[in-house]
Design an enzyme around this catalytic site. Structure first.
Site, PDB file in Angstrom:
ATOM      1  N   ARG A 106     -18.588  11.729  11.737  1.00  7.91           N
ATOM      2  CA  ARG A 106     -19.588  12.686  12.421  1.00  7.91           C
ATOM      3  C   ARG A 106     -18.445  13.209  13.644  1.00  7.91           C
ATOM      4  O   ARG A 106     -18.141  12.707  14.533  1.00  7.91           O
ATOM      5  CB  ARG A 106     -20.727  12.012  13.089  1.00  7.91           C
ATOM      6  CG  ARG A 106     -21.559  13.133  13.825  1.00  7.91           C
ATOM      7  CD  ARG A 106     -23.015  12.467  14.430  1.00  7.91           C
ATOM      8  NE  ARG A 106     -23.640  12.705  13.108  1.00  7.91           N
ATOM      9  CZ  ARG A 106     -25.214  12.612  13.128  1.00  7.91           C
ATOM     10  NH1 ARG A 106     -25.849  12.256  13.976  1.00  7.91           N
ATOM     11  NH2 ARG A 106     -25.670  12.760  11.932  1.00  7.91           N
ATOM     12  N   HIS A 108     -23.977  19.683   7.310  1.00 10.18           N
ATOM     13  CA  HIS A 108     -24.518  18.138   7.274  1.00 10.18           C
ATOM     14  C   HIS A 108     -25.103  17.740   5.640  1.00 10.18           C
ATOM     15  O   HIS A 108     -26.208  17.785   5.331  1.00 10.18           O
ATOM     16  CB  HIS A 108     -25.680  18.123   8.039  1.00 10.18           C
ATOM     17  CG  HIS A 108     -26.062  16.657   8.419  1.00 10.18           C
ATOM     18  ND1 HIS A 108     -25.478  15.451   8.012  1.00 10.18           N
ATOM     19  CD2 HIS A 108     -27.163  16.293   9.589  1.00 10.18           C
ATOM     20  CE1 HIS A 108     -26.118  14.335   8.540  1.00 10.18           C
ATOM     21  NE2 HIS A 108     -27.114  14.877   9.295  1.00 10.18           N
ATOM     22  N   GLN A 143     -27.286  14.933   4.710  1.00  7.88           N
ATOM     23  CA  GLN A 143     -28.652  15.289   4.957  1.00  7.88           C
ATOM     24  C   GLN A 143     -29.352  15.892   3.744  1.00  7.88           C
ATOM     25  O   GLN A 143     -30.312  15.803   3.439  1.00  7.88           O
ATOM     26  CB  GLN A 143     -28.848  16.035   6.323  1.00  7.88           C
ATOM     27  CG  GLN A 143     -30.217  16.323   6.525  1.00  7.88           C
ATOM     28  CD  GLN A 143     -31.040  15.008   7.180  1.00  7.88           C
ATOM     29  OE1 GLN A 143     -30.676  14.429   7.780  1.00  7.88           O
ATOM     30  NE2 GLN A 143     -32.399  15.015   6.500  1.00  7.88           N
ATOM     31  N   ASP A 191     -35.377  22.466  12.107  1.00  9.13           N
ATOM     32  CA  ASP A 191     -34.481  21.565  13.024  1.00  9.13           C
ATOM     33  C   ASP A 191     -34.479  21.907  14.544  1.00  9.13           C
ATOM     34  O   ASP A 191     -35.080  22.921  14.733  1.00  9.13           O
ATOM     35  CB  ASP A 191     -33.000  21.657  12.186  1.00  9.13           C
ATOM     36  CG  ASP A 191     -32.130  20.657  12.632  1.00  9.13           C
ATOM     37  OD1 ASP A 191     -32.563  19.578  13.604  1.00  9.13           O
ATOM     38  OD2 ASP A 191     -30.900  21.006  12.758  1.00  9.13           O
ATOM     39  N   CYS A 235     -35.006  17.114   9.742  1.00  7.56           N
ATOM     40  CA  CYS A 235     -33.976  16.032   9.536  1.00  7.56           C
ATOM     41  C   CYS A 235     -34.008  14.806  10.529  1.00  7.56           C
ATOM     42  O   CYS A 235     -33.872  14.131  10.299  1.00  7.56           O
ATOM     43  CB  CYS A 235     -32.599  16.709   9.454  1.00  7.56           C
ATOM     44  SG  CYS A 235     -32.402  17.625  11.043  1.00  7.56           S
ATOM     45  N   ARG A 277     -32.315   8.954   3.081  1.00  3.77           N
ATOM     46  CA  ARG A 277     -30.989   9.071   3.409  1.00  3.77           C
ATOM     47  C   ARG A 277     -30.181   7.865   2.948  1.00  3.77           C
ATOM     48  O   ARG A 277     -28.963   8.015   2.399  1.00  3.77           O
ATOM     49  CB  ARG A 277     -30.722   8.926   5.070  1.00  3.77           C
ATOM     50  CG  ARG A 277     -31.421   9.885   6.017  1.00  3.77           C
ATOM     51  CD  ARG A 277     -30.762  11.621   5.569  1.00  3.77           C
ATOM     52  NE  ARG A 277     -29.252  11.252   5.911  1.00  3.77           N
ATOM     53  CZ  ARG A 277     -28.763  11.639   7.090  1.00  3.77           C
ATOM     54  NH1 ARG A 277     -29.480  12.025   7.991  1.00  3.77           N
ATOM     55  NH2 ARG A 277     -27.400  11.308   7.352  1.00  3.77           N
TER      56      ARG A 277
HETATM   57  N1   CP Z   1     -30.722  13.527  10.806  1.00  3.45           N
HETATM   58  C1   CP Z   1     -29.843  12.777  11.325  1.00  3.45           C
HETATM   59  O1   CP Z   1     -28.793  12.951  10.994  1.00  3.45           O
HETATM   60  O2   CP Z   1     -30.081  11.768  12.196  1.00  3.45           O
HETATM   61  P1   CP Z   1     -29.043  10.994  12.974  1.00  3.45           P
HETATM   62  O3   CP Z   1     -28.594  12.180  13.990  1.00  3.45           O
HETATM   63  O4   CP Z   1     -29.855  10.049  13.798  1.00  3.45           O
HETATM   64  O5   CP Z   1     -28.155  10.489  12.524  1.00  3.45           O
HETATM   65  N1  NVA Z   2     -28.689  20.382  13.803  1.00  2.00           N
HETATM   66  C1  NVA Z   2     -28.694  18.934  14.519  1.00  2.00           C
HETATM   67  C2  NVA Z   2     -28.847  18.089  13.399  1.00  2.00           C
HETATM   68  C3  NVA Z   2     -28.919  16.636  13.843  1.00  2.00           C
HETATM   69  C4  NVA Z   2     -29.077  15.595  12.835  1.00  2.00           C
HETATM   70  C5  NVA Z   2     -27.286  18.827  15.149  1.00  2.00           C
HETATM   71  O1  NVA Z   2     -26.376  19.123  14.884  1.00  2.00           O
HETATM   72  O2  NVA Z   2     -27.531  18.259  16.468  1.00  2.00           O
END
Ligand code: CP
Ligand code: NVA
Length: 326
Positions: free
Chosen positions: A123, A151, A154, A245, A284, A312
């Protein structure tokens, strides 16, 4: 609520290993491979619910997976840890201060990890960092656990959740309301590959880039369409699913105040859900309750947000099994 599937989407058939080495982006899979991952995820979920673990239980035996996270995570981190262990593998989580290019170049981190582990789940910020890592260590399997742009894990869980609910997804409509962000982009890519109608309701300057739109059009299969509709009420009418989101994604905190103003007309509240008709509500998570969606919608009867979170795990187990399972 929309019409649900009256039977299992398709009878189980043999799924194949994925051809791609890495999973950096949803279109790293072919449409058939995407369908295979969803089918395998549903099968893994069924077995787990019955307390049975035959399918994939040793797929990652003697393999380690490293988790490198430069941003916070609850769902992605927990579900990848559980997924690897349930597939018979083990995880390591190097601390953030040694992970991704501050102490030594990203390419060197990758070349070290390549000597110890089979896969790295990352990440990070720019997608380019992920690509740099994957290019430096071609023997590794690199998985995108969220970047600024995409993502895809997701999206796998979201499509699995919709497939569980509706069966065949071809011809179904999903309306994403809010920021045309990483979650929206990956979801749209996958939905286009499966023949869905994708609508994005976003204010000016927050829609998909022309490059993303061109990519979506190129991914369209089985009559899939993509439409930008500025008015959220028009966008959600007749949709099977309404998705939103956070208005401010991780790394954009300095813009939060401005974004709250820009996105205020895009809140998903009970009035918008009534306009949608019998759509399900998706997010999400994490949510900023009272901003992009109200408590009434988040906790209401149409909400499937915790099914998404649950899935997930099953989607990522399927992905790892087909990506690197032995
Ligand atoms: N939806 C998602 O990716 O959640 P986290 O940021 O908690 O991993
Ligand atoms: N769009 C959000 C998703 C978190 C899971 C972010 O990137 O922070």
């Amino acid at each position: 609520m929309p019409t649900r599937a009256t039977r299992t989407p398709r009878s189980p058939r043999a799924v194949r290993s994925l051809r791609t080495q890495h999973f950096l982006s949803l279109p790293d899979l072919s449409p058939a491979e995407l369908a295979d991952v969803l089918q395998a995820g549903l099968q893994l979920k069924k077995e787990r619910a019955r307390g049975v673990r035959r399918y994939g239980a040793t797929a990652l035996a003697n393999q380690h997976v490293a988790l490198l996270f430069e941003k916070p995570s609850l769902r992605t981190r927990c579900t990848f840890e559980i997924a690897v262990r349930e597939l018979g593998g083990d995880v390591i989580a190097p601390p953030q201060d040694v992970a991704m290019g501050e102490r030594e170049p990203i390419a060197d981190v990758a070349r070290n990890l390549e000597r110890w582990v089979s896969a790295v789940v990352i990440r990070t910020f720019a997608q380019d960092r992920l690509v740099e890592f994957a290019t430096a260590a071609p023997r590794l399997h690199v998985v995108n656990a969220l970047t600024d742009e995409e993502h895809p894990c997701q999206a796998l869980a979201d499509l699995l959740t919709l497939a569980e609910l509706f069966g065949e997804l071809r011809g179904r409509t999903i309306a994403f309301v809010g920021d045309g962000n990483n979650v929206a982009a990956s979801l749209a890519q996958g939905a286009m590959m499966l023949g869905m109608h994708v609508r994005l309701a976003a204010p000016a300057d927050y829609e998909f880039t022309p490059q993303t739109v061109a990519q979506l059009e190129g991914l369209a299969r089985k009559g899939a369409t993509y439409t930008l509709i500025r008015d959220p009420r028009k966008a959600v009418q007749g949709a099977d699913a309404v998705y939103t989101d956070a208005w401010t994604s991780m790394g954009q905190e300095a813009e939060a105040q401005h974004r709250r103003k820009v996105f205020a007309p895009y809140q998903v509240n009970e009035a918008l859900m009534r306009t949608a008709g019998d759509a399900v509500f998706m997010h999400c998570l994490p949510a900023h309750r009272g901003e992009e969606a109200t408590d009434e919608v988040m906790d209401g009867p149409a909400s499937i947000i915790f099914d998404q979170a649950e899935n997930r795990l099953h989607a990522q187990k399927a992905l790892l099994m087909l990506l690197m399972g032995r």
